[in-house]
Design an enzyme around this catalytic site. Structure first.
Site, mmCIF file in Angstrom:
data_model
loop_
_atom_site.group_PDB
_atom_site.id
_atom_site.type_symbol
_atom_site.label_atom_id
_atom_site.label_comp_id
_atom_site.label_asym_id
_atom_site.label_seq_id
_atom_site.Cartn_x
_atom_site.Cartn_y
_atom_site.Cartn_z
ATOM 1 N N LYS A 90 0.957 -1.233 -0.612
ATOM 2 C CA LYS A 90 0.008 -0.218 0.087
ATOM 3 C C LYS A 90 0.980 0.767 0.077
ATOM 4 C CE LYS A 90 -4.493 0.496 0.455
ATOM 5 N NZ LYS A 90 -5.014 0.131 -0.259
ATOM 6 N N GLY A 195 -22.819 5.203 4.034
ATOM 7 C CA GLY A 195 -21.983 5.534 3.114
ATOM 8 C C GLY A 195 -22.696 4.751 1.612
ATOM 9 N N GLY A 197 -21.718 5.468 -1.233
ATOM 10 C CA GLY A 197 -20.466 5.904 -2.676
ATOM 11 C C GLY A 197 -20.988 5.335 -3.974
ATOM 12 N N VAL A 199 -19.166 2.359 -3.987
ATOM 13 C CA VAL A 199 -19.836 0.689 -3.577
ATOM 14 C C VAL A 199 -21.172 0.627 -3.048
ATOM 15 C CG1 VAL A 199 -19.092 -1.687 -2.771
ATOM 16 C CG2 VAL A 199 -17.531 -0.097 -3.206
#
Ligand code: NAD
Length: 365
Positions: A90, A195, A197, A199
């Protein structure tokens, strides 16, 4: 300790609580663009590490280091349990994406990725868009999740992530309540989606189509409004999402949302969602179990995105092979839930142990 001048606050690396035997951590600085970034490669035993790049205005360098180490280990475990020939890594850029992003900065990040010599492949994450990764690609070919010219691939892994979460949610619910031969087992079941968004909104659509009663919230009110208008889901205030009388809680926004403060408020008996790092601490795995809540480990159920990216990177994209691979997400989840029940352990601890075993058994590169 790092040499003085490397950061604002002295950081310790090898004895950092999140260090967990990372193979390498690359610190990148570029005076011209102002780049300050870290690339953490947790493991390449199963293959080159792949993971998104985040751009966040971290309060200090240690917060950035902690984030990148936790996230890269999570990517190792995610890839291992998803059965991908891939390791975990990452990267983070320290800065405010709204104020500090520039083409020069993205190209400097591309050069840093290039210095990892293919042991790290970068993709988008919070604060970094597909367009930003395309800019990095001017300096490195070690990029993923970008549009492929002359193909239907637009690089966005969200549809596959949402589908994987949906299949995992349905399988876990069936495991708890039995399969309905008509396929209508989610009819009338209450689901709280935090949420909506890229997904979350897709998950809401799957749920509404299956006849579930869905509550949604989003910190950005127009996003919640658009999702409600498209699906008929009911909007609640972000802070109220923990209190609705839902059977299932689906975190699809932030990390650390399952904690000592929120778990006692949940009505849900099942948690399945896309957000990374949902547990605030390892103890929250046991806290959920003690509260009678079945927790579907986040990196197991949200693996659809990296599965899709893996297929996007093949010489020819094979959507059937990708879908067949995606169908293994709920199978892996059920194996983990069975083992957790048999061993009276939290599912997150069981998933971590399974992933570590898979990585340790790999011959290495
Ligand atoms: P997104 O940015 O499109 O959506 C996240 C939404 O959450 C936004 O609309 C945001 O306004 C909202 N939000 C932020 N804070 C909130 C809060 N406190 N309460 C309610 N809503 C809040 O991101 P996404 O791509 O949909 O990803 C959602 C989560 O899933 C993230 O944690 C991401 O890391 C994880 N994830 C995404 C993918 C993928 O393929 N996109 C893959 C794996 C994991």
């Amino acid at each position: 300790m790092l040499p003085e001048g490397c950061g604002h606050a002295p950081m310790s690396l090898f004895d950092h609580p999140e260090f967990d035997q990372h193979e390498s951590v690359l610190f990148g600085f570029d005076a011209d663009s102002g780049l300050r970034a870290l690339i953490a490669v947790h493991s390449t035993r199963l293959g080159p590490s792949l993971g998104g790049c985040r751009m966040v205005p971290y309060p200090d360098d240690d917060a950035a280091l902690t984030d990148v180490l936790r996230l890269s280990r999570g990517m190792s475990y995610k890839a291992a349990l998803a059965g991908l020939p891939q390791g975990g890594g990452k990267s983070v850029i320290i800065g405010d994406p709204r104020a500090h992003k520039s083409d020069t900065l993205m190209r400097a990040m591309g050069r840093l990725v290039e210095r990892a010599a293919g042991r790290y492949i970068v993709a988008e994450d919070s604060g970094i868009s597909v367009a930003d990764v395309v800019r990095m690609a001017e300096e490195t070919r070690h990029v993923a999740g970008v549009p492929v010219p002359d193909s239907p691939i637009d690089g966005d892994p969200s549809p596959a992530t949402a589908r994987g979460v949906w299949m995992a949610l349905r399988a876990a619910w069936q495991r708890l309540h039995g399969r309905d031969e008509t396929g209508g087992e989610l009819h009338g079941v209450g689901v709280a989606v935090q949420g909506c968004g890229k997904v979350g909104a897709r998950l809401v659509q799957y749920l509404v189509d299956a006849g579930a009663r869905v509550w949604i919230c989003d910190a950005h009110a127009p996003t919640a409004d658009a999702c409600a208008a498209a699906t008929g889901a009911e909007i609640v205030a972000p802070e109220a999402i923990y209190d609705v009388p839902a059977d299932i809680f689906a975190p699809c926004a932030l990390g650390a949302v399952l904690n000592a403060g929120t778990i006692p408020r949940l009505h849900a008996r099942l948690v399945v969602g896309a957000a990374n790092n949902q547990l605030a601490t390892a103890e929250d795995d046991d806290r959920l179990r003690a509260a009678g809540v079945t927790y579907a480990p986040d990196y197991v159920v949200n693996a659809g995105g990296i599965i899709d990216i893996h297929y996007q990177r093949q010489p020819r994209y094979d959507p059937d092979a990708m879908q067949a691979h995606l169908a293994r997400v709920p199978e892996v989840l059920l194996r983990i839930l069975d083992a957790a029940a048999a061993e009276a352990r939290g599912p997150a601890a069981v998933a971590d142990a399974m992933a570590r075993d898979l990585i340790a058994a790999a011959p290495g590169h």
